[in-house]
Design a protein around this motif. Structure first.
Motif, PDB file in Angstrom:
ATOM      1  N   MET A   1      66.241  24.859  46.810  1.00 30.11           N
ATOM      2  CA  MET A   1      65.067  25.733  46.811  1.00 30.11           C
ATOM      3  C   MET A   1      65.748  27.196  46.893  1.00 30.11           C
ATOM      4  O   MET A   1      65.223  28.023  46.252  1.00 30.11           O
ATOM      5  N   ILE A   2      66.893  27.021  47.718  1.00 26.68           N
ATOM      6  CA  ILE A   2      67.611  28.598  47.670  1.00 26.68           C
ATOM      7  C   ILE A   2      68.070  29.088  46.339  1.00 26.68           C
ATOM      8  O   ILE A   2      67.712  30.112  45.934  1.00 26.68           O
TER       9      ILE A   2
ATOM     10  N   PHE B   1      67.385  19.597  49.404  1.00 23.91           N
ATOM     11  CA  PHE B   1      65.797  20.089  48.935  1.00 23.91           C
ATOM     12  C   PHE B   1      65.971  21.874  49.207  1.00 23.91           C
ATOM     13  O   PHE B   1      65.866  22.516  48.469  1.00 23.91           O
ATOM     14  N   LEU B   2      66.379  22.132  50.648  1.00 18.48           N
ATOM     15  CA  LEU B   2      66.459  23.518  50.896  1.00 18.48           C
ATOM     16  C   LEU B   2      67.624  24.276  50.001  1.00 18.48           C
ATOM     17  O   LEU B   2      67.573  25.186  49.654  1.00 18.48           O
TER      18      LEU B   2
ATOM     19  N   GLY C   1      67.003  23.776  57.764  1.00 14.44           N
ATOM     20  CA  GLY C   1      67.078  22.669  57.586  1.00 14.44           C
ATOM     21  C   GLY C   1      68.033  22.114  58.782  1.00 14.44           C
ATOM     22  O   GLY C   1      67.868  20.803  59.157  1.00 14.44           O
ATOM     23  N   ALA C   2      68.950  22.892  59.485  1.00 15.14           N
ATOM     24  CA  ALA C   2      69.543  22.203  60.355  1.00 15.14           C
ATOM     25  C   ALA C   2      68.764  21.884  61.763  1.00 15.14           C
ATOM     26  O   ALA C   2      69.211  20.952  62.286  1.00 15.14           O
TER      27      ALA C   2
ATOM     28  N   MET D   1      69.531   9.139  59.543  1.00 16.70           N
ATOM     29  CA  MET D   1      69.785  10.578  60.180  1.00 16.70           C
ATOM     30  C   MET D   1      70.580  11.184  58.915  1.00 16.70           C
ATOM     31  O   MET D   1      70.250  12.197  58.245  1.00 16.70           O
TER      32      MET D   1
ATOM     33  N   VAL E   1      67.011  17.037  53.349  1.00  9.25           N
ATOM     34  CA  VAL E   1      66.485  18.198  53.885  1.00  9.25           C
ATOM     35  C   VAL E   1      67.555  19.204  53.274  1.00  9.25           C
ATOM     36  O   VAL E   1      66.949  20.277  52.732  1.00  9.25           O
ATOM     37  N   PHE E   2      68.773  18.908  53.399  1.00  6.29           N
ATOM     38  CA  PHE E   2      69.750  20.104  53.016  1.00  6.29           C
ATOM     39  C   PHE E   2      69.754  20.361  51.505  1.00  6.29           C
ATOM     40  O   PHE E   2      69.644  21.330  51.005  1.00  6.29           O
TER      41      PHE E   2
ATOM     42  N   MET F   1      68.910  14.340  56.860  1.00  5.42           N
ATOM     43  CA  MET F   1      69.601  15.436  56.828  1.00  5.42           C
ATOM     44  C   MET F   1      70.091  15.841  55.560  1.00  5.42           C
ATOM     45  O   MET F   1      69.892  17.006  54.970  1.00  5.42           O
TER      46      MET F   1
ATOM     47  N   PRO G   1      67.381  34.142  51.365  1.00  2.00           N
ATOM     48  CA  PRO G   1      67.082  32.635  51.068  1.00  2.00           C
ATOM     49  C   PRO G   1      68.066  32.087  51.816  1.00  2.00           C
ATOM     50  O   PRO G   1      67.753  30.730  52.262  1.00  2.00           O
ATOM     51  N   LYS G   2      69.530  32.593  51.984  1.00  3.22           N
ATOM     52  CA  LYS G   2      70.342  31.428  52.760  1.00  3.22           C
ATOM     53  C   LYS G   2      69.799  31.064  54.159  1.00  3.22           C
ATOM     54  O   LYS G   2      70.345  30.160  54.612  1.00  3.22           O
TER      55      LYS G   2
ATOM     56  N   ILE H   1      59.015  24.092  55.981  1.00  6.23           N
ATOM     57  CA  ILE H   1      59.140  23.147  54.842  1.00  6.23           C
ATOM     58  C   ILE H   1      60.072  22.075  54.992  1.00  6.23           C
ATOM     59  O   ILE H   1      60.069  20.837  54.699  1.00  6.23           O
ATOM     60  N   GLY H   2      61.053  22.383  55.775  1.00  3.38           N
ATOM     61  CA  GLY H   2      62.301  21.274  56.081  1.00  3.38           C
ATOM     62  C   GLY H   2      61.492  20.232  57.006  1.00  3.38           C
ATOM     63  O   GLY H   2      61.871  18.788  56.528  1.00  3.38           O
TER      64      GLY H   2
ATOM     65  N   MET I   1      74.287  25.944  63.698  1.00  2.00           N
ATOM     66  CA  MET I   1      74.370  26.410  62.168  1.00  2.00           C
ATOM     67  C   MET I   1      74.579  27.996  61.952  1.00  2.00           C
ATOM     68  O   MET I   1      75.306  28.338  60.976  1.00  2.00           O
TER      69      MET I   1
ATOM     70  N   VAL J   1      65.333  29.919  44.276  1.00  2.51           N
ATOM     71  CA  VAL J   1      64.678  31.388  44.641  1.00  2.51           C
ATOM     72  C   VAL J   1      65.668  32.400  44.331  1.00  2.51           C
ATOM     73  O   VAL J   1      65.206  33.564  43.723  1.00  2.51           O
ATOM     74  N   LYS J   2      66.971  32.295  44.208  1.00  2.12           N
ATOM     75  CA  LYS J   2      67.895  33.208  43.728  1.00  2.12           C
ATOM     76  C   LYS J   2      67.793  33.360  42.259  1.00  2.12           C
ATOM     77  O   LYS J   2      67.897  34.665  41.890  1.00  2.12           O
TER      78      LYS J   2
ATOM     79  N   LEU K   1      61.939  35.140  53.848  1.00  5.41           N
ATOM     80  CA  LEU K   1      62.890  34.051  53.403  1.00  5.41           C
ATOM     81  C   LEU K   1      63.242  34.378  52.149  1.00  5.41           C
ATOM     82  O   LEU K   1      64.494  34.295  51.588  1.00  5.41           O
ATOM     83  N   LEU K   2      62.465  34.992  51.311  1.00  2.75           N
ATOM     84  CA  LEU K   2      62.836  35.279  49.957  1.00  2.75           C
ATOM     85  C   LEU K   2      63.883  36.424  49.876  1.00  2.75           C
ATOM     86  O   LEU K   2      64.728  36.627  49.071  1.00  2.75           O
TER      87      LEU K   2
ATOM     88  N   ALA L   1      67.516  29.813  54.957  1.00  2.00           N
ATOM     89  CA  ALA L   1      66.489  28.563  54.858  1.00  2.00           C
ATOM     90  C   ALA L   1      67.418  27.251  55.427  1.00  2.00           C
ATOM     91  O   ALA L   1      66.863  26.467  55.722  1.00  2.00           O
ATOM     92  N   LEU L   2      68.797  27.538  55.085  1.00  2.00           N
ATOM     93  CA  LEU L   2      69.708  26.364  55.603  1.00  2.00           C
ATOM     94  C   LEU L   2      69.754  26.139  57.007  1.00  2.00           C
ATOM     95  O   LEU L   2      69.503  25.146  57.704  1.00  2.00           O
TER      96      LEU L   2
ATOM     97  N   ALA M   1      61.198  28.233  56.861  1.00  2.00           N
ATOM     98  CA  ALA M   1      61.899  27.270  56.096  1.00  2.00           C
ATOM     99  C   ALA M   1      61.952  25.986  56.932  1.00  2.00           C
ATOM    100  O   ALA M   1      61.860  24.981  56.420  1.00  2.00           O
TER     101      ALA M   1
ATOM    102  N   GLN N   1      66.074  20.512  61.794  1.00  2.00           N
ATOM    103  CA  GLN N   1      65.629  18.974  61.639  1.00  2.00           C
ATOM    104  C   GLN N   1      66.484  18.173  62.036  1.00  2.00           C
ATOM    105  O   GLN N   1      65.994  16.888  62.212  1.00  2.00           O
ATOM    106  N   PHE N   2      67.577  18.505  62.366  1.00  2.00           N
ATOM    107  CA  PHE N   2      68.440  17.591  63.312  1.00  2.00           C
ATOM    108  C   PHE N   2      67.724  17.127  64.500  1.00  2.00           C
ATOM    109  O   PHE N   2      67.944  15.883  64.851  1.00  2.00           O
TER     110      PHE N   2
END
Lengths: 445, 82
Positions: free
Chosen positions: B27-28, B23-24, A184-185, B13, B20-21, B17, A177-178, A431-432, A374, B31-32, A173-174, A180-181, A428, A187-188
């Motif tokens: 987080m990204i 937050f992530l 998130g998706a 929803m 969540v987005f 969503m 990192p992108k 976490i999501g 996604m 991290v960068k 993930l590190l 991670a999105l 991710a 979690q829909f």
């Protein structure tokens, strides 16, 4: 001189006897039930029985009668000590159906290899919970004790999260990192199925508890179900764990449906090397973010971050080793048996369970689909190629989902190893789904 | 009052969503930033740690040479003695 000694000895004897008498009188006070018995000896009343009477009373305690005699008025006890009479269906045919379901779960675990670590304890717990007359799920039965010890108070899910944290390597993930999105998706799955559950007629709070199955995360599901809809905990936990076990069956068709052959063949570059300090700081960063944004989710993320921090610190190998082996194994046994106790016929064979299983499946599929979509979008706009398959790993079933992705990828093109790339969205996703859980808790607090 | 539950669920929803987005995404970003800061101010320790097995190997070689020298000296000494 001698007289003095004798006198002292007598004194001791007197002192001893008085304490002994006091003790015995206290015993009498403590146990009023034996007050009828004289001089401290208990006598149980017994009336002579004929051989036929003995045989009849034995027959009344057999499982055969409990199952086939439908109007015996047997009581179902739950771990909190509440009891209600079982219906004729629950105490007879229902039990037989549940035991057959348990055998199917055994078959899936042993012959098909679906998450045997979870299914075997859960299914066996279900078998024990359906034993007539033994009251294993009551407050003093083995399953009830386990349930009260760590499931009713949400303790076991947190211990599992600690162990998962200690097992997780955030390196992939590190490095990218992108991705991670994608976690998130996926979690829909949770929020999409929330709408579905409401449409099916569940109230908002129960629907939220059910939809968390879409997070594909057993501990999170138990945690949320306990807070929002404790009466549905059994079916929700069983659905979450069975679908996690069925990831290799549910996901590939959806993944293949949404991607083309060319997309599946996309190879991803080699990941950069991640500095050990990045890995060390990462759990703290995640915890800080959740403290600032969503303290409701910190029980889950806190336990997860602790496990991961212990692993990455590198100085407490003994602790992290215990968390990722001994502790998580012990807790898995208890968690499995405790969840299995909810497979008792009187709790599981209700119409809501069917709805929960259907919504759970929808949630899982929606999460997988959204992750893949996604990933397709990101692939269009990204400089480096992204194989859309890794989006499916955004559902957090670690590491099963990532392995499935890797397998589908290497089926499309031998030698296409996506495992490490899929681990990024996968962790991710953990976490999501914890964040999504925090959002749901914040709505109903 | 009739509550439009589907509408409520859709609102959940959007909120869920969105959070969540966000937050992530935060987080990204962190991290960068973290990767950049660590890369710049704490250069990779890996080369520093890799020499350790190398030095161990060279120490080993030294040790072997010393043992060989001792053996040679002892045999020489014994030869002279006899």
């Amino acid at each position: 001189m001698k007289v003095k000694q004798i006198f002292l000895a007598l004194l001791f004897v007197c002192a001893f006897m008085t304490t002994a008498i006091q003790a015995s009188s206290q015993e009498h006070q403590a146990v009023p039930a034996t007050a009828t018995a004289e001089e401290g000896s208990v006598k149980h009343a017994y009336q002579p029985k004929s051989l036929s009477q003995l045989a009849v009373s034995f027959w009344e305690t057999t499982g055969l009668r409990a199952i086939f005699d439908t109007d015996d008025g047997e009581m179902a006890i739950d771990p909190s000590g509440k009891s209600k009479p079982m219906s004729a269906f629950e105490s007879s045919l229902g039990r037989i159906i549940m035991i057959l379901i348990v055998f199917i779960l055994f078959y899936l675990a042993i012959a098909k290899g679906f998450e045997p670590l979870l299914l075997i304890p859960i299914a066996f717990g279900g078998l024990l919970a359906n034993i007539p007359l033994a009251h294993m799920t009551g407050p003093h039965g083995m399953l009830g004790v386990i349930y009260n010890m760590g499931i009713a108070n949400e303790f076991f899910p947190l211990l599992i999260f600690m162990g998962v944290g200690a097992m997780t390597d955030f390196g992939p993930l590190l490095a990218n990192p992108k991705t991670a999105l994608l976690g998130g998706a996926a979690q829909f799955g949770i929020f999409g199925s929330l709408v579905g559950a409401v449409a099916l007629g569940f109230d908002l709070q129960s629907a939220s508890a059910i939809s968390i199955i879409g997070g594909a995360d057993g501990p999170t599901s138990i945690f949320i179900a306990n807070r929002l809809a404790p009466e549905m905990l059994g079916a929700i936990a069983v659905a979450a764990y069975s679908y996690m076990a069925l990831v290799p069956v549910i996901q590939p068709p959806i993944m293949k449906l949404l991607t083309t052959e060319e997309e599946r063949k996309i190879q991803m570059g080699i990941q950069r090397k991640v500095h050990s300090r990045e890995k060390l700081i990462f759990p703290i960063v995640v915890l800080m973010l959740s403290i600032l944004i969503l303290p409701e989710s910190t029980p889950l993320i806190g336990a997860f971050a602790f496990g991961n921090f212990a692993k990455e610190s590198g100085v407490v190998d003994r602790l992290s080793d215990t968390m990722q082996n001994a502790l998580i194994n012990t807790v898995t046994i208890f968690l499995g048996l405790g969840v299995g106790s909810k497979l008792a016929a009187d709790k599981f064979l209700v119409i809501e369970s069917l709805g929960i299983m259907i919504i759970g499946l929808l949630a899982f599929s929606a999460g997988t689909a959204m992750g893949v979509i996604m990933a397709k979008i990101m692939n269009k706009f990204s400089k480096e190629p992204i194989n859309p398959l890794i989006g499916a790993a955004g559902v957090s079933a670690v590491p099963m989902a990532a392995r499935v992705v890797s397998k589908v990828g290497s089926d499309a093109k031998p030698g296409n190893i996506l495992l490490m790339h899929a681990m990024g969205p996968n962790v991710a996703g953990v976490i999501g789904s914890a964040v999504a859980a925090g959002v749901l808790l914040s709505i109903f607090k | 009052m009739e509550v439009n539950v589907i509408g409520e669920a859709l609102k959940f929803m959007v909120l869920g969503m969105g959070v969540v987005f966000i937050f992530l995404y935060v987080m990204i970003l962190s991290v960068k930033i973290q990767a950049y800061v660590i890369g710049k101010y704490f250069p990779d320790k890996v080369p520093a740690s890799t020499p350790s097995p190398a030095t161990a190997a060279s120490e080993n070689a030294e040790e072997k040479a010393r043992v060989a020298a001792v053996i040679a000296a002892v045999t020489e000494f014994r030869k002279n003695k006899s």
